[in-house]
Write a protein that holds these residues in place. Sequence first.
Motif, PDB file in Angstrom:
ATOM      1  N   SER A 104       1.700   2.134  -3.896  1.00  0.00           N
ATOM      2  CA  SER A 104       1.838   3.129  -2.837  1.00  0.00           C
ATOM      3  C   SER A 104       3.152   3.847  -3.054  1.00  0.00           C
ATOM      4  CB  SER A 104       1.815   2.454  -1.456  1.00  0.00           C
ATOM      5  OG  SER A 104       1.948   3.412  -0.420  1.00  0.00           O
ATOM      6  N   ASP A 105       3.078   5.144  -3.286  1.00  0.00           N
ATOM      7  CA  ASP A 105       4.271   5.924  -3.613  1.00  0.00           C
ATOM      8  C   ASP A 105       4.970   5.307  -4.826  1.00  0.00           C
ATOM      9  OD1 ASP A 105       3.698   7.623  -1.543  1.00  0.00           O
ATOM     10  OD2 ASP A 105       5.040   6.652  -0.127  1.00  0.00           O
ATOM     11  N   GLU A 106       6.231   4.932  -4.693  1.00  0.00           N
ATOM     12  CA  GLU A 106       6.997   4.441  -5.845  1.00  0.00           C
ATOM     13  C   GLU A 106       6.951   2.926  -5.996  1.00  0.00           C
ATOM     14  OE1 GLU A 106      11.359   4.159  -3.678  1.00  0.00           O
ATOM     15  OE2 GLU A 106      10.878   5.896  -4.903  1.00  0.00           O
ATOM     16  N   VAL A 107       6.240   2.230  -5.113  1.00  0.00           N
ATOM     17  CA  VAL A 107       6.176   0.773  -5.158  1.00  0.00           C
ATOM     18  C   VAL A 107       4.825   0.315  -5.693  1.00  0.00           C
ATOM     19  CG1 VAL A 107       6.185  -1.346  -3.772  1.00  0.00           C
ATOM     20  CG2 VAL A 107       7.827   0.471  -3.285  1.00  0.00           C
ATOM     21  N   ALA A 108       4.849  -0.620  -6.625  1.00  0.00           N
ATOM     22  CA  ALA A 108       3.616  -1.202  -7.160  1.00  0.00           C
ATOM     23  C   ALA A 108       3.732  -2.719  -7.104  1.00  0.00           C
ATOM     24  CB  ALA A 108       3.377  -0.750  -8.596  1.00  0.00           C
ATOM     25  N   GLY A 109       2.597  -3.378  -6.961  1.00  0.00           N
ATOM     26  CA  GLY A 109       2.595  -4.828  -6.910  1.00  0.00           C
ATOM     27  C   GLY A 109       1.331  -5.389  -7.515  1.00  0.00           C
ATOM     28  N   SER A 110       1.365  -6.680  -7.775  1.00  0.00           N
ATOM     29  CA  SER A 110       0.203  -7.368  -8.333  1.00  0.00           C
ATOM     30  C   SER A 110       0.233  -8.819  -7.878  1.00  0.00           C
ATOM     31  CB  SER A 110       0.233  -7.297  -9.869  1.00  0.00           C
ATOM     32  OG  SER A 110      -0.888  -7.962 -10.421  1.00  0.00           O
ATOM     33  N   VAL A 111      -0.946  -9.413  -7.797  1.00  0.00           N
ATOM     34  CA  VAL A 111      -1.030 -10.852  -7.555  1.00  0.00           C
ATOM     35  C   VAL A 111      -1.902 -11.449  -8.653  1.00  0.00           C
ATOM     36  CG1 VAL A 111      -2.975 -10.590  -5.925  1.00  0.00           C
ATOM     37  CG2 VAL A 111      -1.593 -12.679  -5.893  1.00  0.00           C
TER      38      VAL A 111
END
Length: 230
Positions: A104-111
Amino acid sequence: MVQFHQLQLCDNKKPGFISLLTLAKENSFLLEQNYLSLKEKVQLSHFKTNKRRESFLAGRVAAKAAIEKYVGESFNIKQISVENGLFRQPFIDHVNVSLSISHSDEVAGSVVGPAGIPLALDIERISSSLHQVLTSVINEHHPDLYQLTLIEKMAIWSGMEALSKVIQTGFTTSLSIYRVNQLKPNHHYIELMFKYFPSFLARCYVLEPYVITLVLPKNLSFPDYLEFKL
């Protein structure tokens, strides 16, 4: 720098990991060189807009950093590519893990977790401009819920997104199937229960200006909070 939060999902399984990356704080060229496979570099070069390039890069780096953490440092992350299934769900050939990616926007994540455990992550930026749209969706598809705050509405939307990833359909069906029938605020998170998927649970962690949601089978162990600096 990629941040990590370890997940001790169950006693007899290897712990999983959530990764989080803020792309604006990173050197995109170095991330590309250190994480992407040749195939992924070619894919990256084909995107026409910077926004699409950035979201692809951030998502791939977050996913591969989490996989590297899960498998071990001896694993060569540049030799594998994150692929997309029929409904855009991420997977990796020859690496036996469960995987989910969000940005979302400049933040990315993963699990990342043990194969066979259905899991998903979703990240949403909290925005007052979405208040009217969210209210309309919740009134139509979540009739058990009312008098909600903006953050609670964002949590419901994020929970729906994450559940759609777990069942690997995305929003290709009626939104009513993702109906939330119980919402329980907590000091560190908002917990959601689903009417038609009672075996799953969502925990939505508010790290302003974002909501980060994890969906897992409800009999697994969820973290009480996430320690990320955004």
